[in-house]
Motif scaffolding. Structure first.
Motif, PDB file in Angstrom:
ATOM      1  N   PRO A  54       0.824  -1.222   0.000  1.00  0.00           N
ATOM      2  CA  PRO A  54       0.000   0.000   0.000  1.00  0.00           C
ATOM      3  C   PRO A  54       0.855   1.268   0.000  1.00  0.00           C
ATOM      4  N   ASP A  55       0.341   2.296  -0.667  1.00  0.00           N
ATOM      5  CA  ASP A  55       0.940   3.631  -0.623  1.00  0.00           C
ATOM      6  C   ASP A  55       0.427   4.399   0.579  1.00  0.00           C
ATOM      7  N   LEU A  56      -0.707   3.949   1.123  1.00  0.00           N
ATOM      8  CA  LEU A  56      -1.378   4.651   2.215  1.00  0.00           C
ATOM      9  C   LEU A  56      -2.238   3.662   2.985  1.00  0.00           C
ATOM     10  N   ILE A  57      -2.260   3.820   4.303  1.00  0.00           N
ATOM     11  CA  ILE A  57      -3.147   3.036   5.164  1.00  0.00           C
ATOM     12  C   ILE A  57      -4.137   4.004   5.811  1.00  0.00           C
ATOM     13  N   ILE A  58      -5.415   3.700   5.676  1.00  0.00           N
ATOM     14  CA  ILE A  58      -6.459   4.439   6.394  1.00  0.00           C
ATOM     15  C   ILE A  58      -6.938   3.501   7.492  1.00  0.00           C
ATOM     16  N   LEU A  59      -6.740   3.915   8.737  1.00  0.00           N
ATOM     17  CA  LEU A  59      -6.886   3.033   9.888  1.00  0.00           C
ATOM     18  C   LEU A  59      -7.911   3.544  10.884  1.00  0.00           C
ATOM     19  N   ASP A  60      -8.893   2.717  11.172  1.00  0.00           N
ATOM     20  CA  ASP A  60      -9.833   3.000  12.263  1.00  0.00           C
ATOM     21  C   ASP A  60      -9.179   2.555  13.571  1.00  0.00           C
ATOM     22  N   LEU A  61      -9.519   3.181  14.674  1.00  0.00           N
ATOM     23  CA  LEU A  61      -8.943   2.788  15.960  1.00  0.00           C
ATOM     24  C   LEU A  61      -9.699   1.638  16.615  1.00  0.00           C
ATOM     25  N   ASN A  62     -10.995   1.601  16.421  1.00  0.00           N
ATOM     26  CA  ASN A  62     -11.837   0.631  17.117  1.00  0.00           C
ATOM     27  C   ASN A  62     -12.058  -0.588  16.232  1.00  0.00           C
ATOM     28  N   LEU A  63     -11.147  -1.548  16.362  1.00  0.00           N
ATOM     29  CA  LEU A  63     -11.175  -2.743  15.530  1.00  0.00           C
ATOM     30  C   LEU A  63     -11.218  -3.995  16.393  1.00  0.00           C
ATOM     31  N   PRO A  64     -11.793  -5.075  15.862  1.00  0.00           N
ATOM     32  CA  PRO A  64     -11.743  -6.346  16.588  1.00  0.00           C
ATOM     33  C   PRO A  64     -10.375  -7.023  16.435  1.00  0.00           C
ATOM     34  N   LYS A  65     -10.121  -7.959  17.298  1.00  0.00           N
ATOM     35  CA  LYS A  65      -8.929  -8.815  17.341  1.00  0.00           C
ATOM     36  C   LYS A  65      -7.664  -8.071  17.739  1.00  0.00           C
TER      37      LYS A  65
END
Length: 145
Positions: A54-65
């Motif tokens: 990936p050139d970019l990661i868009i990341l949510d904070l509230n994730l499972p696991k």
């Protein structure tokens, strides 16, 4: 442009896909729905033309696991991954989440709007900024740090 979206909310995934369709640029969006899958994806990225880095990661904070903070710490702590820009896109406006994200070397922290039109604007702004304005390191250049 290759984007990895790490998001567990199907509605937000759909909205992100729709927003990116409106962009004039060619974007390949890969989606994973939990932190463990994100790290598996990243650690095998670049292994084939069908699985680019990936050139970019868009990341949510509230994730499972594995939550977004843990993913961010792992990405920025890995010499092979740390140069990939990470945009934290989350509903949280908590000062602690913002500060923690920057301490973990997030490239930026964006509040995820609840309004549909504003959400699309935010996604398009993120994509446009990282596509047109930012100079990213070439994948072939090794990080000396």
């Amino acid at each position: 442009m290759e984007i990895l979206l790490v998001e567990d909310n199907p509605a937000d995934i759909r909205l992100t896909k729709e927003a990116l369709k409106e962009a004039d640029q060619k974007v390949n969006l890969n989606v994973v729905m939990n932190g463990v899958s994100a790290l598996q994806f990243l650690r095998t990225s670049g292994s084939s033309p069908d699985h680019p880095r990936p050139d970019l990661i868009i990341l949510d904070l509230n994730l499972p696991k594995k939550n977004g903070r843990e993913v961010l710490a792992d990405v920025k702590g890995d010499p092979e991954l740390r140069t990939i820009p990470v945009v934290v896109l989350t509903t949280s406006t908590a000062d602690e989440d913002i500060l923690t994200s920057y301490h973990l070397h997030a490239n930026c922290y964006v509040h995820k709007p609840m309004d549909l039109e504003r959400f699309i604007e935010v996604i398009l702004s993120i994509q446009s900024f990282w596509y047109w304005m930012v100079v990213r390191p070439a994948e072939r250049i090794r990080d000396p740090w």
